[in-house]
Design an enzyme around this catalytic site. Structure first.
Site, short mmCIF file in Angstrom:
data_model
loop_
_atom_site.label_atom_id
_atom_site.label_comp_id
_atom_site.label_asym_id
_atom_site.label_seq_id
_atom_site.Cartn_x
_atom_site.Cartn_y
_atom_site.Cartn_z
N HIS A 90 -10.91 3.41 9.38
CA HIS A 90 -9.83 3.37 8.39
C HIS A 90 -10.18 4.26 7.19
O HIS A 90 -9.33 5.00 6.68
CB HIS A 90 -9.59 1.94 7.91
CG HIS A 90 -8.66 1.15 8.76
ND1 HIS A 90 -9.10 0.24 9.68
CD2 HIS A 90 -7.32 1.15 8.85
CE1 HIS A 90 -8.06 -0.30 10.30
NE2 HIS A 90 -6.97 0.24 9.81
N GLN A 100 0.83 -1.20 0.00
CA GLN A 100 0.00 0.00 0.00
C GLN A 100 0.87 1.26 0.00
O GLN A 100 0.42 2.33 -0.42
CB GLN A 100 -0.94 0.00 1.20
CG GLN A 100 -2.03 -1.06 1.11
CD GLN A 100 -2.94 -1.08 2.32
OE1 GLN A 100 -2.84 -0.23 3.20
NE2 GLN A 100 -3.84 -2.04 2.38
N HIS A 132 -13.62 -3.43 3.60
CA HIS A 132 -12.16 -3.46 3.61
C HIS A 132 -11.56 -2.82 2.36
O HIS A 132 -10.44 -2.29 2.40
CB HIS A 132 -11.65 -4.89 3.75
CG HIS A 132 -11.95 -5.50 5.08
ND1 HIS A 132 -11.55 -4.94 6.26
CD2 HIS A 132 -12.64 -6.63 5.42
CE1 HIS A 132 -11.96 -5.68 7.28
NE2 HIS A 132 -12.63 -6.71 6.79
#
Length: 355
Positions: free
Chosen positions: A315, A101, A289
């Site tokens: 997140h 990422q 997610h």
């Protein structure tokens, strides 16, 4: 004249750090990340975060301050990505998919195409599994215009993390395309990835069989596909399931569950199926997610993007906050935390910095 630092509070976790580093590299804006993982039991840079930071610095000759294990504050001065073949060893079961990422966005916006062989954890707790990342995340960003080669050489599990993947960019068409999707399309089929290392061959076959039976009960009219993987090993042990649901429009959602001590195979299968069922039953096109991972891509794409997700997570909100610090964008979020939400942004149509 030295550029002003973009300051990012990293107390919420490693996600803020990874996104800040990626956007810093893309925009060439130096950043200061402080309070790194301050809200976690073990504060500061863990091995995965440190390796991601050092790798990004190495492939771009970027300057870094504070890149030591446990550091709660780092400063990153970005430079341009270079060509090269790089070997990266996390040294623990730190997640390879999380490390990537940090690298994926910078590679998209660079004309260079370095390649990587990365050692670490491919299927470890609290991170996307290899198959989820390949089949869901990298499939999604291919719709936006970025394609990668992401191949598994060896599985790596907690606590040893002796996995290996190869990774490189194939192409990226800039600016990235915007994305609009607020409804889930027809479910075409579900694929079962069952894998085991260091167990008898029957372990992965049993996981696949248990999972298939549960899926047939929940989705009697949906086609199922299976891929069962068995690896002999005397120094690595692990097993797990990843499920990938594929929809008519090409979008995918997924779930994973890992074999752990005192966790019977039936429970592994049940956990994976129940999570997938919840995502599919939400009728939302983007799973909880995936939502946070695609935020910076939406901000950098050209034009208006809107998507609905099964659940708004911290997140996702944290990634929105970081993206808004680096880019001239403002996200609109409709929905409450842990509930379904709609997220929109007018992307800036970024094409990259001159080399």
């Amino acid at each position: 004249m030295e550029k002003e630092l973009i300051e990012v509070d990293g107390r919420s976790g490693g996600q803020c750090l990874r996104t800040a580093l990626a956007l810093s590299s893309v925009t060439k804006k130096p950043c200061l990340v402080f309070n790194i993982r301050a809200n976690r039991p073990k504060k500061g840079l863990a091995q995965q975060h440190l390796t991601g930071l050092n790798t990004l610095a190495k492939i771009s000759d970027s300057k870094v301050k504070g890149n030591v294990l446990g550091a709660e504050r780092i400063v990153f001065y970005p430079k341009s990505i270079k060509e090269g073949n790089y070997g990266v060893n996390i040294g623990t079961a730190g997640s390879i998919t999380l490390l990537l990422q940090t690298l994926t966005l910078p590679l998209i916006f660079s004309p260079k195409k370095p390649s990587f062989r990365i050692f670490g954890g491919t299927d470890v707790p609290f991170s996307p599994s290899f198959n989820y990342s390949k089949e869901v995340f990298y499939q999604f960003i291919s719709f936006l215009g970025a394609k990668f080669s992401f191949n598994l050489k060896k599985r790596g599990y907690y606590p040893k993390g002796k996995g290996l993947i190869s990774f490189s960019k194939i192409s990226s068409k800039l600016p990235l395309k915007p994305f609009y999707k607020v409804e889930q399309d027809k479910l075409n089929f579900i694929k079962i990835f069952a894998h085991s290392t260091g167990y008898p061959k029957e372990a992965s076959e049993n996981l696949s069989s248990l999972t298939k039976k549960l899926l047939q009960e929940k989705f009697p009219l949906v086609d199922l596909d299976e891929e069962t993987e068995f690896n002999e090993s005397i120094d690595e042990k692990g097993a797990g399931i990843t499920l990938i649901a594929k929809f008519k429009d090409g979008l995918r959602t997924g779930s994973s569950s890992l074999q752990e001590k005192n966790k019977p195979p039936k429970k592994v299968a049940v956990q994976a199926v129940e999570f997938l069922l919840n995502e599919i039953n939400s009728l939302k096109p983007i799973d909880s997610h995936l939502a946070d991972q695609i935020i910076p891509f939406m901000a950098l794409a050209k034009g208006h993007s809107t998507f609905e997700t099964s659940a708004l997570t911290y997140h996702t909100l944290n990634n929105i906050s970081v993206a808004e610090k680096f880019l001239d964008v403002k996200f609109e979020v409709k929905g409450k935390i842990t509930e379904p939400a709609e997220i929109s942004v007018e992307g800036i149509g970024f094409k990259g910095q001159s080399e």
